[in-house]
Each structure stands twice: as structure tokens, then as C-alpha cells.
Write an enzyme that holds these catalytic residues in place. Structure first.
Site, short mmCIF file in Angstrom:
data_model
loop_
_atom_site.label_atom_id
_atom_site.label_comp_id
_atom_site.label_asym_id
_atom_site.label_seq_id
_atom_site.Cartn_x
_atom_site.Cartn_y
_atom_site.Cartn_z
N LYS A 194 0.84 -1.20 0.00
CA LYS A 194 0.00 0.00 0.00
C LYS A 194 0.88 1.26 0.00
CE LYS A 194 -3.41 2.49 2.71
NZ LYS A 194 -4.30 2.54 3.87
N GLU A 210 10.51 -4.60 4.67
CA GLU A 210 10.60 -6.01 4.26
C GLU A 210 10.32 -6.16 2.77
OE1 GLU A 210 8.92 -4.84 6.84
OE2 GLU A 210 8.99 -6.21 8.57
N GLY A 238 -4.78 -1.58 4.93
CA GLY A 238 -3.98 -2.72 4.45
C GLY A 238 -4.66 -4.05 4.70
N ARG A 239 -5.21 -4.24 5.91
CA ARG A 239 -5.81 -5.54 6.25
C ARG A 239 -7.20 -5.70 5.64
NH1 ARG A 239 -4.82 -2.20 10.28
NH2 ARG A 239 -6.46 -1.35 11.58
N GLU A 294 -4.99 -6.30 14.76
CA GLU A 294 -4.45 -5.01 14.32
C GLU A 294 -5.56 -3.95 14.33
OE1 GLU A 294 -2.69 -4.13 10.27
OE2 GLU A 294 -0.80 -4.33 11.35
N HIS A 348 -5.59 -33.12 17.50
CA HIS A 348 -4.49 -33.98 17.95
C HIS A 348 -3.33 -33.15 18.47
CE1 HIS A 348 -6.54 -37.51 16.38
NE2 HIS A 348 -6.97 -36.68 15.44
N LYS A 397 9.33 -0.47 14.08
CA LYS A 397 9.95 -0.14 12.78
C LYS A 397 11.07 0.87 12.99
CE LYS A 397 5.71 -0.69 10.01
NZ LYS A 397 4.73 -0.05 9.16
O1 F6P Z 1 3.20 -2.72 9.72
C1 F6P Z 1 1.84 -2.95 9.62
C2 F6P Z 1 1.34 -2.70 8.23
O2 F6P Z 1 1.28 -1.35 7.98
C3 F6P Z 1 -0.01 -3.36 7.99
O3 F6P Z 1 -1.06 -2.60 8.45
C4 F6P Z 1 0.01 -3.56 6.52
O4 F6P Z 1 -0.95 -4.48 6.10
C5 F6P Z 1 1.43 -4.03 6.32
O5 F6P Z 1 2.18 -3.29 7.26
C6 F6P Z 1 1.99 -3.83 4.95
O6 F6P Z 1 1.98 -2.49 4.56
P1 F6P Z 1 2.18 -2.06 3.06
O7 F6P Z 1 1.10 -2.68 2.26
O8 F6P Z 1 2.13 -0.57 3.05
O9 F6P Z 1 3.53 -2.57 2.62
#
Ligand code: F6P
Length: 511
Positions: free
Chosen positions: A197, A203, A254-255, A340, A371, A480
Site C-alpha cells: 500500500k 521487508e 492494508g488488512r 491489528e 491432535h 519499525k
Molecule cells: O506494519 C503494519 C502494516 O502497515 C499493515 O497494516 C500492513 O498491512 C502491512 O504493514 C503492509 O503495509 P504495506 O502494504 O504498506 O507494505
């Protein structure tokens, strides 16, 4: 009004005191209509709520709580596009992504036209890639909402995935993940989707840079054909060197972004029509949430049950058991959605709250969980409400397997409730353990869409009653910032000013 200051809250506290001796077995014996009155049909999803620690009076009081906290007005504000995510000054309109074209006027007409103006080229692109035999591997690079939704949905639709293409999901900055995947890929056959987003997530950017480096090192040149970006930050994607971009908007959390361009791998996997069906199923649930009276509104009933359990009966977690292996990433998806969204300790005005909010969500597919950790659900010292998700019709021919699977789901719900008497010894099951049973007729794009939208709205309901802003996520920021600092110290070796534990760990990793 803050929920704990309402008359309904006080009444629920009194009600909960009288509830101490509640027993599911007695409740069924006393009320022949309990199974039907505590069941609820909603689009594509049937829910049996009757094995929960509630009765008609509980539900009536909870609905009163919803009224006194202004749930319906808050819901309607979301569906009007008001900036209910006030800490980020944003509307909350993931639901608009599944709204049929041309069906809204006023201030929503323009964003709806933008949604469809983006959806059409995205679906056309998905179809082109489906027809492109050269592309055999699609790699989605994203994390959190830019990973869990599409990963969960592609897996859920595994029987409908186009033959000849494999879908991979790389999320972790842990290079083991990307390196292991790249070893088995060929640049000319691979399409990378960089899903973020913000297009700033460390990452994802790290994985994307390494993927691009690998692609070029393998002799790849046609970046436009092998990389696409799914983002609200089109400028950053262009600066990264990606020209094929599908955008979305800051009013999609995002979620909650599965329904946007972030859903592109799903559209590639199941086709444009499949993706449209997913949206249609979710839209049907949106309408149910908007229009059904509170007492017959499944997301409302589930969300209020969550409040009852968390704040009045003291149950702090909820376990999810999908009795369908294709739904095995649903618990992880729901973890982000619930925790979240509602893992917050302050109200919308930033004031600390004196009551609990998000439960802990966890789970694994059945029958595997039986199990492993079901021992604790049956005989542990904590009460953990369990949510079954079952699908009536299988897509395979192994009829006896499916019968056994469903029999196990029902038997577990029954065992949790009935228990077994053994004079208090090791074989004694107290029973009276609560569960919800969600049932889909078939696992289709439409029923999956409805199931996920149901969960989104139930999280809205509890978050709204708790007075939270369920749509920001400031709690992820501190880690972060500190990771950046620690990373720099890892390179320099500077431990000055760090606490003794952090400094020693850093030193140990550098030695
Ligand atoms: O760090 C949390 C977050 O911002 C989530 O809310 C989001 O889904 C995820 O990181 C990834 O964010 P992006 O889509 O901006 O890379």
C-alpha cells in the site's frame, strides 16, 4: 457514549452475575427452540450460535448496548464515506471496492467510478497473464495485508487455480524465504507482483530489490513484462523502476485490501469472473450488515458476542478451527484483521480505557488441532470459545473423508458442550464449553467473499462498541523505528546508550 458508562453495560454486568451458573446442557433442555432462535442465516453463511454462553436476554441486552453506543450510526457513517478513521483523517471504504458499478450517487459516485475504472484494467491484465503461457510462476512480494489476504484466498481457491501456473508468496525479510524460492525459478517464466500500500515497507522493499537484482543477474531485461506494482504510491513504484502499476486509495486499510489491486494474484489464479464473484459475495454480506435488523444481523450478533465474552465473562481469546484444509491461512488472516484493528488501549479521543478490547486469535485447521491443542480446549483451566468453519460440499470424490471431517467438527462442538463425567478425575470433562459453528454450502469465490466480509464487519461491531478507531495501527510503528536504529548499530557496532540486555545481544550477534 463510552460503552462502560451506558445503562446497558450496567445491566449486562448484573446479567453476567446471574449467569455464573449458566449451563449449555440445561439451556437446551429448558428451551426447545434454542437451536433455531440462536441460529442465523446470512448470505452464503449459516451460523449456529446456540452452543454459546448466551440466552435471549443476553442478546437483547447486547443489542441495547449497541443502540446506546451508536453502532448503527457509526456503521452508516462508514457507508457514507465519512472520515471515521480520524487519526489518519481517512474514510473507510473497503466495502466500496465490492459495490456494483453505477449504484451510488452523491459524493460516492466519483470514488465508485474510480474503483471500476481501476478494476477493469486490472482484471484485463489478470486475463492476459492467465493466457501468457510463458509466465508459469507468479511471485507476490508483500507483507501483512499485502500478503495474508491474497495468500489466504489463493489457497482457499486451490481447486480453481488455473493449471500451468504456480503462485508464491514472499513476505518475510528473512532471506531464507526468498532465496529458497528463487533457486527453483527462471527469470523468463516469472512475474513478480510488488504489493505494498505504502511502497515503503522495509521487508517488501528489501525483497523487491533482491528480486529485481536476481532478475537482472539472470539476464532478464523486460521489467515491464516481469514486474508489476500494486500500491497507492504509484510515484514510488515508478521511481523503483516499475511501469506496470495498479493503484488503490488511502481509504482502503492494508488488512482490508484483498478486494483492491492487492487481490490481483487471486484474479490471476481464478480469473476475472471468479474475482467478480468474490466481490459479489462480499457485497451481499455488506448489504446484510447494512440492512438486517440488529437482532437478525450476523456480523452484529457475532461482534456483540465477542464483547460479551471479553468484557463480561472474561474470555480473553478465541480459537478458529477451519474444517477445510484450503482455509488453513484463515486463522492467520483473521489474526491481523482482529488484532491489528482492535488491539488498542485508548478510545477515539485517545483516552485510556478501563476495559479489555481485542481477544487473542489463534487456530489451526481441524482435524489437526484435535491432535494437538484441543486437549486444552476440553480440559484446560481457561474457557476458550471456539469458532468452527465448515463446508458442506467437498470438491473431491473422497466422500468418506469429507463425512469423517464433518462428523469430527460436529462431534468436537458436541464434546465441548456435553463433557463427560468421571468423578472429577483425569477423564472428567466439565463440558459447557462454548463454540460457534459457521457453515458454508460450498467453498466458492462468492462464499469466501461473504465469509471474509462477515469477519470484517464483526470486527467493526466490537471495535465500535469499545469506542476504538479500528482502522489505524500506530502500534506497529515503534518497532519499525527501533529496527532502523539497531540495524545501523549492527553495522557500526555502536552500543552506546543501549540498555544492557539489548547491547549485549547486539554484541553477541556481531562477534
Ligand atoms: O506494519 C503494519 C502494516 O502497515 C499493515 O497494516 C500492513 O498491512 C502491512 O504493514 C503492509 O503495509 P504495506 O502494504 O504498506 O507494505
Amino acid at each position: 457514549m463510552r460503552c462502560d458508562l451506558t445503562p446497558a453495560w450496567k445491566n449486562l454486568q448484573l446479567h453476567a452475575q446471574g449467569f455464573a451458573g449458566f449451563d449449555l446442557r440445561a439451556a437446551f433442555a429448558a428451551d426447545a427452540a434454542r437451536a433455531s432462535s440462536l441460529s442465523q442465516a446470512a448470505p452464503h453463511v449459516f451460523a449456529d450460535l446456540s452452543k454459546n454462553h448466551v440466552d435471549a436476554a443476553t442478546e437483547a441486552l447486547l443489542q441495547e448496548l449497541a443502540r446506546q453506543t451508536g453502532l448503527a450510526a457509526h456503521r452508516d457513517a462508514m457507508f457514507r464515506g465519512e472520515h471515521i478513521n480520524h487519526t489518519e483523517d481517512r474514510a473507510v471504504m473497503h466495502w466500496l471496492l465490492r459495490q456494483p458499478e453505477g449504484t451510488l450517487g452523491g459524493s460516492l459516485a466519483e470514488p465508485l467510478a474510480l474503483v471500476h475504472g481501476t478494476l477493469k484494467p486490472m482484471l484485463a491484465y489478470a486475463e492476459r497473464v492467465r493466457a501468457d503461457a510463458q509466465i508459469t510462476d507468479v511471485v507476490n512480494i508483500g507483507i501483512g495485508g499485502s500478503d495474508l489476504g491474497p495468500q489466504m484466498a489463493v489457497l482457499a481457491m486451490q481447486d480453481r487455480v488455473i493449471p500451468g501456473k504456480r503462485f508464491h508468496f514472499v513476505s518475510n525479510v528473512d532471506g531464507h524465504e526468498l532465496a529458497a524460492l528463487l533457486r527453483g525459478l527462471k527469470a523468463e517464466n516469472t512475474l513478480f507482483l510488488i504489493a505494498s500500500k505504502t511502497f515503503t515497507t522495509i521487508e517488501t522493499m528489501t525483497n523487491a530489490r533482491s528480486a529485481l537484482g536476481w532478475f537482472k543477474a539472470q539476464g532478464g531485461t523486460d521489467v515491464a513484462h516481469h514486474f508489476a506494482a500494486l500500491t497507492t504510491n504509484v510515484g514510488a513504484a515508478a521511481a523503483f523502476g516499475i511501469t506496470t502499476t495498479f493503484g488503490f486509495w488511502d481509504w482502503v486499510g492494508g488488512r482490508y485490501s484483498l478486494w483492491s489491486a492487492i487481490g490481483l494474484p487471486v484474479a490471476m489464479a481464478i480469473g476475472a469472473q471468479g474475482f467478480q464473484d468474490l466481490l459479489a459475495g462480499a457485497h451481499a454480506m455488506d448489504q446484510h450488515f447494512q440492512n438486517a435488523p440488529l437482532k437478525a444481523n450476523l456480523p452484529v450478533r457475532l461482534g456483540l458476542l465477542d464483547v460479551w465474552y471479553r468484557n463480561f465473562l472474561g474470555y480473553t481469546s478465541r480459537s478458529i478451527a477451519p474444517y477445510h484444509s484450503a482455509l488453513r491461512r484463515v486463522p492467520a488472516y483473521l489474526q491481523q484483521l482482529e488484532m491489528e484493528s482492535n488491539g488498542k488501549r485508548v478510545d477515539r479521543n485517545g483516552h485510556a480505557l478501563p476495559y479489555g478490547t481485542s481477544p487473542v486469535l489463534w487456530g489451526e485447521p481441524g482435524t489437526n488441532g484435535q491432535h494437538a491443542y484441543f486437549q486444552m480446549l476440553h480440559q484446560g483451566t481457561d474457557t476458550v470459545p471456539l469458532e468452527f468453519i465448515a463446508v458442506k460440499k467437498p470438491t473431491h470424490q473422497l466422500k468418506d473423508h469429507h463425512e469423517l471431517l464433518l462428523a469430527n467438527a460436529i462431534a468436537q462442538a458436541q464434546a465441548l458442550m456435553l463433557g463427560q463425567s468421571d468423578a472429577g478425575g483425569h477423564k472428567h470433562f466439565t463440558g459447557n464449553r462454548p463454540s460457534t459453528f459457521l457453515l458454508l454450502e460450498e467453498l466458492t469465490p462468492a462464499s469466501l467473499g461473504a465469509l471474509i466480509a462477515l469477519q470484517e464487519h464483526r470486527v467493526f461491531v466490537s471495535g465500535s462498541v469499545w469506542g476504538l478507531n479500528s482502522f489505524d495501527q500506530w502500534g506497529v510503528e515503534l518497532g519499525k523505528v527501533l529496527a532502523k536504529d539497531i540495524h545501523a548499530r549492527m553495522l557500526s557496532g555502536d552500543v552506546a546508550g543501549l540498555d544492557a540486555s539489548t547491547g549485549a545481544l547486539l554484541q553477541r550477534l556481531r562477534d
